[in-house]
Design an enzyme around this catalytic site. Structure first.
Site, mmCIF file in Angstrom:
data_model
loop_
_atom_site.group_PDB
_atom_site.id
_atom_site.type_symbol
_atom_site.label_atom_id
_atom_site.label_comp_id
_atom_site.label_asym_id
_atom_site.label_seq_id
_atom_site.Cartn_x
_atom_site.Cartn_y
_atom_site.Cartn_z
ATOM 1 N N CYS A 82 -2.641 -2.804 7.437
ATOM 2 C CA CYS A 82 -2.162 -2.723 8.815
ATOM 3 C C CYS A 82 -2.365 -1.284 9.310
ATOM 4 O O CYS A 82 -2.681 -0.389 8.523
ATOM 5 C CB CYS A 82 -0.686 -3.117 8.885
ATOM 6 S SG CYS A 82 0.434 -1.877 8.195
ATOM 7 N N GLU A 112 0.818 -1.211 0.000
ATOM 8 C CA GLU A 112 0.000 0.000 0.000
ATOM 9 C C GLU A 112 0.851 1.262 0.000
ATOM 10 O O GLU A 112 0.557 2.215 -0.727
ATOM 11 C CB GLU A 112 -0.922 0.034 1.229
ATOM 12 C CG GLU A 112 -1.873 -1.129 1.329
ATOM 13 C CD GLU A 112 -1.382 -2.265 2.209
ATOM 14 O OE1 GLU A 112 -2.197 -2.824 2.958
ATOM 15 O OE2 GLU A 112 -0.170 -2.598 2.152
#
Length: 159
Positions: A92, A64
């Site tokens: 996360c 990401e």
């Protein structure tokens, strides 16, 4: 039926998640945790990456984060308005924070991470009323292949 120009095509969530899944497969082939991400603006892919923490020896080299950096460069703006992030596993907390900072309006992911998830499972960062930006969250897109890739990776790693 007329032929549509590429800019008129509308792709599905499954299409872009399958591209993120390809990125995750590349990560697995490189012995990285198999997570892949794709960022789309309109129908254009402006960022795509897989986890590279082992290769780069960098704890922030998550799919990401790398895709966000690429997308910001492509748009020449740190605000990734009008984009959609597709990622194979729930982000996360670190990645969720970056997603909020980048103002990504829609996050689509395949499988929940109930032990470490930063989108909604454990830490609901993407929809926190305490932050200045909230994301629409869509889950379960190609969930089974995303889950299988992760499970197979960790099963092999334990051997």
């Amino acid at each position: 039926m007329r032929t549509r120009d590429m800019h008129e095509l509308v792709f599905t969530h499954e299409h872009f998640m399958s591209l993120a899944l390809r990125q995750a497969q590349i990560a697995a082939e490189n012995r990285e945790v198999p997570v892949g991400a794709v960022i789309v603006h309109g129908n254009a892919i402006i960022g795509q990456a897989h986890n590279q923490t082992e290769m780069l020896k960098d704890p922030t080299a998550h799919a990401e984060i790398i895709a966000i950096t690429q997308a910001a460069s492509a748009l020449e703006d740190w605000r990734l308005l009008d984009t959609v992030l597709y990622v194979t596993k729930e982000p996360c907390p670190m990645c969720a924070g970056a997603i909020v900072q980048a103002r990504i309006p829609i996050v689509v992911y395949g499988v929940d991470d109930i032990g470490r998830g930063g989108a909604k499972s454990l830490f609901p960062i993407l929809d926190s009323p305490h932050l200045n930006h909230r994301c629409e969250i869509i889950t379960g897109i190609l969930e089974e292949p995303c889950r299988a890739l992760l499970q197979n990776f960790f099963r092999e790693k334990r051997r």
